[in-house]
Design a protein around this motif. Structure first.
Motif, short mmCIF file in Angstrom:
data_model
loop_
_atom_site.label_atom_id
_atom_site.label_comp_id
_atom_site.label_asym_id
_atom_site.label_seq_id
_atom_site.Cartn_x
_atom_site.Cartn_y
_atom_site.Cartn_z
N SER A 132 41.39 -30.53 -3.34
CA SER A 132 41.09 -30.18 -1.95
C SER A 132 39.58 -30.23 -1.76
O SER A 132 38.85 -29.53 -2.46
CB SER A 132 41.56 -28.77 -1.63
N LEU A 133 39.14 -31.03 -0.81
CA LEU A 133 37.71 -31.12 -0.54
C LEU A 133 37.33 -30.14 0.56
O LEU A 133 38.20 -29.54 1.20
CB LEU A 133 37.33 -32.55 -0.17
N ASN A 134 36.05 -29.97 0.77
CA ASN A 134 35.60 -28.90 1.66
C ASN A 134 34.26 -29.23 2.29
O ASN A 134 33.67 -30.27 2.00
CB ASN A 134 35.53 -27.59 0.87
N GLU A 135 33.79 -28.29 3.07
CA GLU A 135 32.54 -28.45 3.81
C GLU A 135 31.34 -28.78 2.94
O GLU A 135 30.40 -29.43 3.38
CB GLU A 135 32.26 -27.13 4.57
N THR A 136 31.37 -28.32 1.69
CA THR A 136 30.20 -28.51 0.83
C THR A 136 30.24 -29.85 0.10
O THR A 136 29.27 -30.24 -0.54
CB THR A 136 30.08 -27.40 -0.24
N THR A 137 31.38 -30.55 0.17
CA THR A 137 31.55 -31.77 -0.62
C THR A 137 30.66 -32.91 -0.12
O THR A 137 30.62 -33.18 1.09
CB THR A 137 33.02 -32.23 -0.58
N THR A 138 29.98 -33.56 -1.05
CA THR A 138 29.11 -34.69 -0.70
C THR A 138 29.64 -35.97 -1.35
O THR A 138 30.56 -35.91 -2.18
CB THR A 138 27.68 -34.45 -1.24
N ILE A 139 29.03 -37.08 -1.01
CA ILE A 139 29.42 -38.35 -1.62
C ILE A 139 29.19 -38.29 -3.13
O ILE A 139 29.97 -38.81 -3.92
CB ILE A 139 28.65 -39.52 -0.99
N VAL A 140 28.13 -37.60 -3.53
CA VAL A 140 27.84 -37.46 -4.97
C VAL A 140 29.00 -36.72 -5.64
O VAL A 140 29.43 -37.08 -6.74
CB VAL A 140 26.50 -36.70 -5.19
N LEU A 178 42.72 -23.77 9.53
CA LEU A 178 41.94 -23.74 10.76
C LEU A 178 41.02 -24.95 10.90
O LEU A 178 40.91 -25.54 11.98
CB LEU A 178 41.12 -22.44 10.77
N LEU A 179 40.37 -25.32 9.81
CA LEU A 179 39.41 -26.43 9.90
C LEU A 179 40.11 -27.74 10.23
O LEU A 179 39.60 -28.56 10.99
CB LEU A 179 38.61 -26.56 8.59
N SER A 180 41.33 -27.90 9.68
CA SER A 180 42.05 -29.15 9.93
C SER A 180 42.36 -29.34 11.41
O SER A 180 42.47 -30.45 11.91
CB SER A 180 43.35 -29.18 9.11
N LEU A 181 42.46 -28.21 12.13
CA LEU A 181 42.84 -28.31 13.54
C LEU A 181 41.73 -28.90 14.40
O LEU A 181 41.96 -29.24 15.56
CB LEU A 181 43.24 -26.93 14.09
N THR A 182 40.53 -29.04 13.82
CA THR A 182 39.46 -29.71 14.58
C THR A 182 39.74 -31.20 14.71
O THR A 182 39.20 -31.85 15.61
CB THR A 182 38.09 -29.53 13.89
N VAL A 183 40.58 -31.74 13.81
CA VAL A 183 40.89 -33.18 13.88
C VAL A 183 42.38 -33.46 13.97
O VAL A 183 42.78 -34.60 14.19
CB VAL A 183 40.29 -33.96 12.68
N ILE A 237 32.20 -31.30 11.06
CA ILE A 237 32.54 -30.75 9.74
C ILE A 237 33.95 -31.19 9.36
O ILE A 237 34.19 -31.69 8.25
CB ILE A 237 32.41 -29.21 9.72
N GLY A 238 34.88 -31.06 10.30
CA GLY A 238 36.26 -31.46 10.04
C GLY A 238 36.35 -32.95 9.72
O GLY A 238 37.04 -33.35 8.76
N GLU A 239 35.65 -33.75 10.49
CA GLU A 239 35.69 -35.20 10.25
C GLU A 239 35.07 -35.57 8.91
O GLU A 239 35.56 -36.46 8.22
CB GLU A 239 34.95 -35.94 11.38
N ARG A 240 34.00 -34.85 8.56
CA ARG A 240 33.35 -35.15 7.29
C ARG A 240 34.29 -34.84 6.12
O ARG A 240 34.43 -35.62 5.19
CB ARG A 240 32.04 -34.36 7.17
N ILE A 245 34.63 -45.76 6.43
CA ILE A 245 35.65 -44.74 6.66
C ILE A 245 35.99 -44.70 8.14
O ILE A 245 35.10 -44.70 8.98
CB ILE A 245 35.12 -43.35 6.20
N GLU A 246 37.27 -44.71 8.43
CA GLU A 246 37.69 -44.66 9.84
C GLU A 246 38.71 -43.55 9.99
O GLU A 246 39.24 -43.04 9.01
CB GLU A 246 38.38 -45.97 10.23
N ASN A 247 39.00 -43.23 11.22
CA ASN A 247 40.05 -42.24 11.46
C ASN A 247 41.41 -42.91 11.30
O ASN A 247 41.86 -43.65 12.17
CB ASN A 247 39.90 -41.63 12.86
#
Ligand code: PLP
Length: 966
Positions: A426-434, A249-254, A360-363, A462-464
């Protein structure tokens, strides 16, 4: 005077509401000298347990929470980048506290009584609208149990809608890039239907194969690749092959939506929309399809309709598809269906809106790109040419793979390890650069390299890079509801506004027969949102889930003790899934004994609709057994049918005490008869609240039974789910309990899985665990006794006013009873529905309407209501009887009276014009106690048929929505 310092509080006294004086008063009404005498008159002596349950002694609430925290802390919450359909996410605190932790939401029932359920119906229609928008399909349901079963339901739908040219086709193709648990569950679901499952590469499939009717694809694929399926689907359609896409579902935002690629069905999980992983669940799965297939769509669909004043109002649409009505011809056996989690996921979309979700999806996508770039610089290869959140990294050999694994574990990180040299991340909403830096450091260290670049600097570029054809172009969540509640205050008030429209257990007793709406104690609920339970990935190594393992082991042991069975599977996600699992276990047993031909399921006509629907899914043929005039299984008919089918009898499905609320005397004889004719006995355990501690399924002679933990064992109904339906089985069936492809569970010859996760909705098992641990053997047994006393009390208070259908030989009912309302149609033009709606004016949710007998109410008070509350309910029922009498006496017209116009909203009662033959006071305050505490229905009687003729399953049209909210 001495003080007893050991006098700690017993939870039992909080759960069972009546005190001694109340019990005495009730015993007088039911004319029994003691509870034990009442129980002796109710439950046949030959099935009573000879000794009390062997369970640990009861813990107090405070003590329990302390001990349970220690158990929970045996779970280790690692960072999980495993993916495979489960992702860490952020539950917005305003949603956590006001929905997930809020009894106003979680204690509600399925919204069959729509006029007092408008809040959750709107919340769920938000969910459907979100799914329709993101998938770009025409219609969506709310909701299903998990992604894997949703995919199986889609396979069912495609089977049902095959074109003429494909009428004999029986092959279903699943891409090998689908999630492993989905593939395995499809093995379970296709086998009994005679559908051939083919797993392979979708690029090499022969789409012209006349035997092929459907295909399942994963988007993005398991390895993370984002594949444009447009051409594939077009080719499939040319050859009348239909296509299901399981989407993230989240992937569908982008990403381009599967609907835009031409998919016939889109399924998936809404977990990462703010719902914790919970070691497997609960989460809402979604199912979206084309309008032309709406009548074959499984599960509940919320639709817009009109109320008696012509206002918009929501209610469940197209209910005639469901098992309650269609039984063995139903589209699916889905009943309990994760509504609370759909409400949460919908609220997540309302809170973030299109812009927020896109961010969120883009991040997530951007972080994945950052990771990919870093890995490339370090010299690693990925299998991906495209991706959203998942990369499959190819390392040199097993040695490197193991090095990475060891380093990751030492830093409390889980990746997915596949084959000799693949690592999935697999990365997710909580993932940061750290976090990305940490992952890169692990890979660098595994190769004895150092990171010679600045990750932050890399992050600035980072680009699309998603290929043009795969980019999301179509807008989504344009409706105002997704664009007005982004501040916390707005969100808080919107959620409270919705909550306030609904009746739940926070208002009054909900005496739904068969559904056991008992106390969902706060202490039972608190651990569910502990991180130690919420944040575990279901496929994390078992060593990280020792707390859960201890919970499962104990709970299995306790449920075995309570049912008398040798083994338990915690996998099924609902009662209906338990039925299916149990029947599949029976099927496997017959197959293993060379009796694969045994496929007849005898099912009494009074059975719950899920029974015949589940039997058909398990490949069985349903033979209906009659009931006699006392509501019992017609023994002669049963005998005749068992003997007639003795060569191919698979099982009997029987509910005990019966759905008519009676302990049938002949039950042991019935079980014996089935066994003598080569069948097994499946007991529907929905009525376990009348058995615990006094009798048991095994004692009665059953071989398998499911337990609705959301009925007898205190998991709240959540407005229509979550739930859990574990099964217990006798010794000889233990080897066949369901397995799982990724986690070791089940029997040595176990069936393939029935749920996506090995232990179903694991996190809510904590609720039932807490209940049993705090009640102990004596408390549980007392609860059963009090449930029976309370039911008999209501029966005896109402019996002079309403005919009571069916009682046992001593005139006693079990834990529920049926009140007959059929005669009022003739005498006053009043239907049972009018009584149900009028109860709303009295502040009550109706009992079960028209199940198992049309035109009746089935009342089940449970043990956790006080005598005062039972009396309030009885007073309302008796007053309604008086209102019916006024119509019978001709004081009011059959079509223009307080029942026909119920429920009465504030708008109607306060309006300047009033042309009803009864007073406003009579409408709104039929009993004095309502002046102190009144719950108002927010819409008038809803026209269900109008909504089915004009099906709208997404948010109210914008102009009307704005008019309401102006
Ligand atoms: C509730 C119920 C079921 C179905 O259980 P779910 O958990 O809703 O799937 C089956 N049989 C009976 C008698 C029930 O009351």
């Amino acid at each position: 005077m001495k003080i007893n310092v050991n006098n700690t509080e017993k939870f039992e006294n909080r759960h069972i509401s009546a005190d001694e004086a109340q019990i005495d008063a009730m015993l007088r009404t039911v004319q029994a000298n003691s509870i034990d005498e009442l129980i002796e008159q109710t439950i046949p002596a030959n099935i009573r347990l000879s000794k009390s349950l062997n369970l640990p002694s009861a813990q107090g609430e405070y003590e329990f929470l302390k001990n349970f925290k220690a158990l929970a802390q045996k779970n280790k919450v690692f960072k999980s980048y495993i993916g495979l359909g489960y992702h860490p996410c952020i539950t917005p605190p305003v949603i956590l506290r006001n929905i997930l932790e809020n009894p106003g939401w979680y204690t509600a029932y399925t919204p069959y009584q729509a006029e007092i359920s408008q809040g959750r119906l709107e919340a769920v229609i938000n969910f459907q609208t979100m799914i329709i928008d993101l998938t770009q399909m025409e219609i969506a349901n709310a909701s299903l149990l998990d992604e894997a079963t949703a995919a199986a339901e889609a396979m069912h739908l495609l089977l049902a809608v095959k074109s003429k040219a494909k009428k004999d086709a029986n092959q279903f193709f699943v891409s090998n890039r689908c999630l492993p648990q989905t593939i395995d569950l499809l093995r379970t679901r296709t086998a009994p239907l005679g559908v051939e499952l083919v797993v392979g590469d979708h690029l090499t499939i022969d789409i012209t194969n006349p035997n092929l009717f459907g295909v399942l694809l994963q988007y993005p694929a398991k390895d993370g690749e984002v594949i444009d399926y447009t051409n594939f689907i077009e080719a499939a359609h040319e050859h009348e092959v239909k296509v299901v896409v399981a989407a993230d579902l989240l992937s569908l935002t982008v990403l381009k939506a599967p609907g835009e690629m031409g998919a016939d069905v889109v399924v998936g999980s809404a977990q990462r929309f703010g719902v914790p992983m919970g070691y497997g669940g609960p989460h809402a799965a979604f199912f979206a399809t084309k309008d032309e297939f709406k009548r074959q769509m499984p599960g509940r669909i919320i639709g817009l309709s009109k109320d008696a004043q012509g206002n918009n109002a929501y209610r469940m649409a197209l209910q005639t598809r469901e098992q309650h009505i269609r039984r063995e011809k139903a589209t699916s056996n889905i009943c309990t269906a994760q509504v609370l989690l759909a409400v949460m996921a919908g609220a997540y979309a309302v809170y973030h809106g299109a812009e927020g979700l896109k961010k969120i999806g883009e991040r997530v996508y951007g972080m994945t790109q950052l990771l990919e770039k870093g890995l490339k610089i370090l010299g690693f290869k990925t299998k991906n040419t495209t991706y959203f959140d998942t990369l499959t990294i190819e390392v040199e050999n097993k040695e490197v793979q193991q090095k990475v694994q060891k380093l990751a574990l030492s830093q409390e990180i889980n990746f997915l390890y596949e084959g000799e040299k693949y690592i999935g991340i697999s990365l997710n909403e909580t993932t940061t650069i750290v976090d990305v830096s940490q992952i890169l450091a692990i890979f660098a260290l595994a190769m004895q390299k150092t990171i010679a670049f600045d990750v932050d600097e890399l992050a600035e570029n980072i680009e699309n890079l998603i290929p043009e054809n795969l980019q999301r172009k179509t807008p989504y969540l344009t409706h105002p509801v997704f664009n007005t509640h982004h501040s916390e205050h707005e969100m808080l008030r919107y959620l409270k506004y919705l909550e306030n429209k609904d009746i739940s257990l926070v208002h009054s007793m909900i005496s739904l027969g068969s559904c056991t709406m008992k106390l969902n104690a706060t202490t039972e609920m608190i651990p569910v949102t502990w991180a130690e339970f919420g944040n575990l990935h279901p496929f994390a190594p078992k060593e990280q889930a020792l707390g859960y393992q201890e919970l499962f082991t104990n709970l299995e042991k306790w449920l075995s003790e309570i049912t008398g069975f040798a083994g338990v599977s915690l996998q099924p996600n609902s009662g209906a899934q338990g039925e299916y699992a149990g029947l599949m276990v029976i099927r496997a047993y017959h197959l293993a004994n060379g009796n694969g031909h045994r496929n007849i399921a005898l099912i009494p006509s009074s059975a719950h609709g899920t029974n015949p629907a589940s039997a058909v899914m398990a490949g069985m043929k349903v033979v209906v057994v009659r009931c006699d005039e006392n509501g019992n299984v017609d023994l002669d008919d049963l005998k005749a049918k068992a003997i007639a089918h003795k060569d191919d009898l698979a099982c009997l499905m029987v509910t005990y005490p019966s759905t008519h609320g009676v302990f049938e005397e002949a039950i042991t004889e019935i079980c014996q008869l089935i066994h003598e004719n080569g069948g097994l006995v499946y007991m529907d355990g929905a009525n376990m609240n009348a058995q615990v501690g006094l009798t048991s399924p095994a004692n009665i002679g059953a071989d398998v039974c499911h337990l609705n933990l959301h009925k007898t064992f205190c998991i709240p109904h959540g407005g229509g789910g979550p739930g859990m339906g574990p099964i217990g089985v006798v010794e000889k069936l233990v080897p066949f309990l369901p397995k799982h492809p990724l986690v070791e569970v089940g029997g040595s010859q176990g069936i393939t899985p029935v749920s996506a996760a090995p232990y179903g909705s694991a996190s809510i098992l904590a609720i039932s665990y807490a209940y049993i641990a705090m009640m102990g053997a004596e408390g549980l047994t007392n609860a059963t006794k009090m449930a029976i006393l309370n039911a008999n009390y209501i029966k005896d208070r109402l019996k002079e006013h309403y005919p009571i259908l069916y009682v046992g030989k001593n005139g006693r009912c079990a834990h529920e009873m049926i009140v007959d309302c059929r005669q009022f149609k003739q005498s006053a033009g009043i239907e049972v529905e009018d009584i149900a709606k009028r109860l709303m004016d009295y502040g009550f949710h109706a009992p079960t309407v028209s199940f198992p007998v049309a035109g009746t109410l089935m009342i089940e008070p449970t043990e956790s209501e006080t005598k005062e509350e039972l009396d309030r309910f009885c007073d309302a029922m008796i007053q309604i009887r008086e209102e019916i009498r006024e119509i019978e006496q001709g004081i009011y017209d059959k079509n223009n009276n307080v029942l026909k116009h119920a429920p009465h909203t504030q708008n109607v009662v306060i309006a300047d014009t009033w042309d009803r033959p009864y007073s406003r006071e009579k409408a709104a305050y039929p009993l004095p106690c309502l002046r102190r505490n009144k719950v108002w229905a927010t819409v008038s009687r809803i026209d269900g048929a109008y909504g089915d003729r004009n099906l709208v399953c997404s948010c109210a049209p914008i102009e009307e929505y704005e008019a309401i909210n102006a």
